[in-house]
Design an enzyme around this catalytic site. Structure first.
Site, mmCIF file in Angstrom:
data_model
loop_
_atom_site.group_PDB
_atom_site.id
_atom_site.type_symbol
_atom_site.label_atom_id
_atom_site.label_comp_id
_atom_site.label_asym_id
_atom_site.label_seq_id
_atom_site.Cartn_x
_atom_site.Cartn_y
_atom_site.Cartn_z
ATOM 1 C CG HIS A 72 20.581 -37.119 41.822
ATOM 2 N ND1 HIS A 72 21.277 -38.073 42.518
ATOM 3 C CD2 HIS A 72 19.603 -37.792 41.185
ATOM 4 C CE1 HIS A 72 20.742 -39.275 42.309
ATOM 5 N NE2 HIS A 72 19.727 -39.129 41.503
ATOM 6 C CE LYS B 185 16.830 -47.413 42.970
ATOM 7 N NZ LYS B 185 17.230 -46.045 42.690
ATOM 8 N NE ARG C 30 20.313 -41.752 34.645
ATOM 9 C CZ ARG C 30 20.502 -42.799 35.406
ATOM 10 N NH1 ARG C 30 21.670 -42.995 35.970
ATOM 11 N NH2 ARG C 30 19.538 -43.681 35.598
ATOM 12 C CB SER D 48 22.810 -43.699 43.516
ATOM 13 O OG SER D 48 22.207 -42.443 43.355
HETATM 14 N N1 COA Z 1 21.961 -37.986 37.489
HETATM 15 C C1 COA Z 1 22.464 -39.021 38.145
HETATM 16 N N2 COA Z 1 21.782 -40.128 38.425
HETATM 17 C C2 COA Z 1 20.518 -40.151 38.046
HETATM 18 C C3 COA Z 1 19.908 -39.108 37.354
HETATM 19 C C4 COA Z 1 20.691 -37.989 37.064
HETATM 20 N N3 COA Z 1 20.213 -36.940 36.396
HETATM 21 N N4 COA Z 1 18.639 -39.437 37.102
HETATM 22 C C5 COA Z 1 18.475 -40.646 37.614
HETATM 23 N N5 COA Z 1 19.592 -41.088 38.173
HETATM 24 C C6 COA Z 1 19.851 -42.406 38.751
HETATM 25 C C7 COA Z 1 19.950 -42.453 40.223
HETATM 26 O O1 COA Z 1 21.260 -42.293 40.652
HETATM 27 C C8 COA Z 1 19.429 -43.837 40.514
HETATM 28 O O2 COA Z 1 20.462 -44.770 40.279
HETATM 29 P P1 COA Z 1 20.463 -46.212 40.962
HETATM 30 O O3 COA Z 1 19.233 -46.921 40.509
HETATM 31 O O4 COA Z 1 21.731 -46.782 40.489
HETATM 32 O O5 COA Z 1 20.441 -45.980 42.450
HETATM 33 C C9 COA Z 1 18.367 -44.021 39.455
HETATM 34 O O6 COA Z 1 18.755 -43.209 38.392
HETATM 35 C C10 COA Z 1 17.020 -43.540 39.868
HETATM 36 O O7 COA Z 1 17.046 -43.171 41.209
HETATM 37 P P2 COA Z 1 16.469 -41.881 41.827
HETATM 38 O O8 COA Z 1 16.269 -40.821 40.815
HETATM 39 O O9 COA Z 1 17.252 -41.550 43.029
HETATM 40 O O10 COA Z 1 15.119 -42.332 42.316
HETATM 41 P P3 COA Z 1 14.292 -43.623 42.210
HETATM 42 O O11 COA Z 1 14.016 -44.029 40.828
HETATM 43 O O12 COA Z 1 14.832 -44.635 43.128
HETATM 44 O O13 COA Z 1 13.039 -42.917 42.823
HETATM 45 C C11 COA Z 1 10.896 -42.541 43.524
HETATM 46 C C12 COA Z 1 11.776 -43.313 42.583
HETATM 47 C C13 COA Z 1 11.427 -42.593 44.949
HETATM 48 C C14 COA Z 1 10.758 -41.115 43.076
HETATM 49 C C15 COA Z 1 9.557 -43.246 43.427
HETATM 50 O O14 COA Z 1 9.746 -44.610 43.700
HETATM 51 C C16 COA Z 1 8.564 -42.647 44.396
HETATM 52 O O15 COA Z 1 7.992 -41.605 44.130
HETATM 53 N N6 COA Z 1 8.348 -43.352 45.523
HETATM 54 C C17 COA Z 1 7.389 -42.967 46.532
HETATM 55 C C18 COA Z 1 6.194 -43.870 46.411
HETATM 56 C C19 COA Z 1 5.402 -43.499 45.184
HETATM 57 O O16 COA Z 1 4.886 -42.405 45.059
HETATM 58 N N7 COA Z 1 5.282 -44.423 44.249
HETATM 59 C C20 COA Z 1 4.576 -44.136 43.036
HETATM 60 C C21 COA Z 1 4.897 -45.089 41.984
HETATM 61 S S1 COA Z 1 3.969 -46.604 42.190
#
Ligand code: COA
Length: 155
Positions: free
Chosen positions: A17, A41, A90, A128
């Site tokens: 990140h 999650k 990724r 993560s």
């Molecule tokens: N390096 C390391 N890890 C990465 C990465 C990178 N460059 N890019 C993605 N990841 C990983 C994360 O570690 C995470 O791993 P995990 O699933 O093992 O925990 C996964 O990819 C994605 O997680 P992250 O990027 O932290 O976010 P997310 O996908 O959980 O987030 C939100 C999604 C929170 C942005 C999204 O749900 C959101 O906007 N929520 C608010 C409500 C909303 O607006 N919803 C709209 C959609 S209906």
């Protein structure tokens, strides 16, 4: 002034990140790292803990702030006059997920656009949940996460 939001669960924030964040800072003047809610999650850390770990990790980074929001990310972006959402890619599997997320966001507000950065080769395996799994099995993850996260995991 170009302002963007970098949303995610950040449970916890990783060096993957942070790499995306550093590169985003070369494109945008201000980046708000937004701890948002992914209802699918189960979290290892509370929102407060995640925000604190990120704040510590981004200390000294110009133009970077950290926030927590429970609503829709695009609404937060609109309210904060930040028309771009940053995400990291990724692998092909990330693309499908991000494509769905982008489409849902566009449905809500098409004035908010998404900007993607490709993860560097040595960071593509970092996630993560993988970090938590490795750490829980006693593997040293100090090279994969910022020190604030490493210290928290050790506790
Ligand atoms: N390096 C390391 N890890 C990465 C990465 C990178 N460059 N890019 C993605 N990841 C990983 C994360 O570690 C995470 O791993 P995990 O699933 O093992 O925990 C996964 O990819 C994605 O997680 P992250 O990027 O932290 O976010 P997310 O996908 O959980 O987030 C939100 C999604 C929170 C942005 C999204 O749900 C959101 O906007 N929520 C608010 C409500 C909303 O607006 N919803 C709209 C959609 S209906």
């Amino acid at each position: 002034m170009k302002r963007a939001i970098y949303p995610g669960s950040f449970d916890p924030i990783t060096n993957g990140h942070l790499d995306i964040l550093h590169r985003a800072c070369e494109v945008f003047d201000e980046v708000i790292v937004l701890v948002a809610v992914n209802p699918n999650k189960h979290f290892n850390f509370t929102p407060k803990e995640r925000v604190e770990m990120i704040k510590d990790a981004v200390k000294g980074m110009k133009g970077v702030t950290v926030d927590y929001y429970e609503g829709l990310t695009v609404k937060y972006a609109k309210e904060h006059n930040a028309p771009h959402l940053i995400r990291g890619l990724r692998a092909v599997t990330d693309f499908e997920y991000e494509f769905q997320l982008a489409s849902a966001n566009e449905y809500v507000d098409e004035s908010i656009d998404m900007v993607f950065f490709m993860a560097r080769g040595d960071k593509t395996f970092i996630s993560s949940s993988a970090i938590m799994e490795l750490a829980n099995s006693g593997v040293d993850v100090s090279k994969l996460v910022p020190d604030s996260v490493y210290q928290k995991i050790k506790k």
